[in-house]
Design an enzyme around this catalytic site. Structure first.
Site, mmCIF file in Angstrom:
data_model
loop_
_atom_site.group_PDB
_atom_site.id
_atom_site.type_symbol
_atom_site.label_atom_id
_atom_site.label_comp_id
_atom_site.label_asym_id
_atom_site.label_seq_id
_atom_site.Cartn_x
_atom_site.Cartn_y
_atom_site.Cartn_z
ATOM 1 N N ASN A 12 0.862 -1.184 0.000
ATOM 2 C CA ASN A 12 0.000 0.000 0.000
ATOM 3 C C ASN A 12 0.902 1.239 0.000
ATOM 4 O OD1 ASN A 12 -1.822 2.017 0.524
ATOM 5 N ND2 ASN A 12 -2.347 1.321 2.606
ATOM 6 N N TRP A 13 0.986 1.863 -1.170
ATOM 7 C CA TRP A 13 1.919 3.004 -1.304
ATOM 8 C C TRP A 13 1.366 4.276 -0.670
ATOM 9 C CZ3 TRP A 13 3.777 2.319 -7.146
ATOM 10 C CH2 TRP A 13 4.435 1.075 -7.249
ATOM 11 N N LYS A 14 0.108 4.254 -0.281
ATOM 12 C CA LYS A 14 -0.550 5.428 0.323
ATOM 13 C C LYS A 14 -0.340 6.667 -0.554
ATOM 14 C CE LYS A 14 -0.316 3.277 4.811
ATOM 15 N NZ LYS A 14 -0.269 3.424 6.253
ATOM 16 N N HIS A 102 -9.750 1.194 4.657
ATOM 17 C CA HIS A 102 -8.482 1.342 5.396
ATOM 18 C C HIS A 102 -8.725 2.285 6.576
ATOM 19 C CE1 HIS A 102 -4.423 2.590 6.390
ATOM 20 N NE2 HIS A 102 -4.012 1.481 5.814
ATOM 21 N N GLU A 104 -7.171 4.699 7.707
ATOM 22 C CA GLU A 104 -6.953 6.124 7.421
ATOM 23 C C GLU A 104 -8.178 6.718 6.717
ATOM 24 O OE1 GLU A 104 -3.145 5.665 5.483
ATOM 25 O OE2 GLU A 104 -2.297 5.026 7.406
ATOM 26 N N GLU A 174 -5.640 -4.855 10.538
ATOM 27 C CA GLU A 174 -4.613 -3.848 10.791
ATOM 28 C C GLU A 174 -4.959 -3.097 12.076
ATOM 29 O OE1 GLU A 174 -2.472 -2.582 6.953
ATOM 30 O OE2 GLU A 174 -4.314 -1.444 7.044
ATOM 31 N N GLY A 180 2.209 2.165 10.932
ATOM 32 C CA GLY A 180 3.182 3.241 10.790
ATOM 33 C C GLY A 180 3.872 3.625 12.086
ATOM 34 N N SER A 216 3.254 -2.121 10.456
ATOM 35 C CA SER A 216 4.701 -2.176 10.695
ATOM 36 C C SER A 216 5.328 -3.530 10.350
ATOM 37 C CB SER A 216 5.020 -1.786 12.137
ATOM 38 O OG SER A 216 4.567 -0.468 12.402
ATOM 39 N N GLY A 237 2.694 -1.143 4.352
ATOM 40 C CA GLY A 237 2.736 0.277 4.031
ATOM 41 C C GLY A 237 4.171 0.730 3.790
ATOM 42 N N GLY A 238 4.785 1.311 4.813
ATOM 43 C CA GLY A 238 6.124 1.908 4.708
ATOM 44 C C GLY A 238 7.140 1.041 3.989
HETATM 45 P P1 PGA Z 1 2.653 0.283 7.724
HETATM 46 O O1 PGA Z 1 1.207 0.513 7.077
HETATM 47 O O2 PGA Z 1 3.196 -1.012 7.153
HETATM 48 O O3 PGA Z 1 3.458 1.479 7.310
HETATM 49 O O4 PGA Z 1 2.469 0.185 9.200
HETATM 50 C C1 PGA Z 1 0.312 -0.551 6.864
HETATM 51 C C2 PGA Z 1 -0.975 -0.027 6.259
HETATM 52 O O5 PGA Z 1 -1.507 0.993 6.709
HETATM 53 O O6 PGA Z 1 -1.517 -0.646 5.313
#
Ligand code: PGA
Length: 261
Positions: A12-14, A102, A104, A174, A180, A216, A237-238
């Site tokens: 997930n590149w956000k 998600h 967010e 999640e 994050g 994470s 994500g990251g």
């Molecule tokens: P993260 O994000 O790996 O940076 O914790 C995961 C996500 O929100 O899909």
């Protein structure tokens, strides 16, 4: 009949990487995947909307074994929804997967359980694979209410879904406190939640769905989350923003596949 699930890893590149950077990352993934092909793992990336066209082109022209996801979609078919994108627009770009709900989107963009349920229906009705994201905030975990919280998110989205649509569902657990933050959930916590989610999925006739973990994830914690946590893959994500770190998670996952799930 035992149904052997392949593993699934989604990057997930956000809101990161413009289309030039996205193409570059796509090409790097292609090189790494050609050097060391994966056998048991489906690999998917979710770029921002404006990168989708370029990333699908590069993946198709260079035959990179990666499928493309969208991070979000609007549930409506078309019309007066300024700034939004429909499922049919994404399908036209060969987007095969859509992340839904998600945390967010839920916390910052008013995506409540009703919107999640409606969106899931538009996505699966169109034959696109849906990745339903669920997970509790810190205070809910501290209050010991995490299982009830996740049950409510799952049932409000999945109850009453027709059989054809249910086939297209995967779930990503999640926990918000792990996203994050560098604070990954332990394998024990993940394994308990996997068992819980699978029992809820069975109840809504969705037992075949793959259940991913996100929060994470990195190359160091991926193997214990697969082997002890019992996950069917990851939403990353990251660590998905660099080809090497993403591919080492994919490879670790692939190496851990034992055909037992
Ligand atoms: P993260 O994000 O790996 O940076 O914790 C995961 C996500 O929100 O899909």
């Amino acid at each position: 009949m035992t149904h052997h699930k392949r593993l699934l890893v989604i990057g997930n590149w956000k809101m990161n990487l413009d289309y030039v950077e996205a193409v570059h990352l796509g090409q790097q993934l292609g090189v790494l995947m050609k050097n060391k092909p994966v056998e048991h793992t489906d690999v998917v990336v979710a770029p921002p909307f404006v990168d989708l066209r370029s990333v699908t082109s590069i993946v198709e022209s260079e035959r990179i074994p990666v499928e493309i996801a969208s991070q979000h979609v609007n549930a409506n078919d078309n019309g007066a929804h300024t700034g939004e994108i429909s499922v049919s627009m994404l399908k036209r770009l060969n987007v095969k997967w859509i992340l839904i709900g998600h945390s967010e989107r839920r916390s910052m963009y008013a995506m409540n359980d009703d919107v999640v349920a409606t969106t899931l229906r538009s996505v699966t009705r169109a034959g696109v694979q849906a990745v339903l994201c669920v997970g509790e905030p810190t205070e809910v975990r501290h209050a010991g209410e995490h299982e009830a919280y996740v049950t409510a998110q799952l049932t409000s989205a999945l109850e009453g879904l027709d059989e054809k649509s249910r086939e297209l569902v995967s779930v990503a657990y999640e926990p918000i406190w792990a996203i994050g933050t560098g604070e990954t959930a332990t394998s024990q916590v993940v394994s308990e939640m996997m068992a819980h989610i699978r029992s809820v999925l069975e109840h809504v006739s969705c037992a075949h769905a793959r259940v991913l973990y996100g929060g994470s994830v990195n190359a160091d914690n991926a193997s214990s989350l697969v082997l002890e946590g019992g996950v069917d893959g990851f939403l990353v994500g990251g660590a998905s923003l660099k080809a090497e770190s993403f591919m080492s998670i994919v490879q670790t996952c692939d190496d851990c596949y034992d055909g037992k799930r």
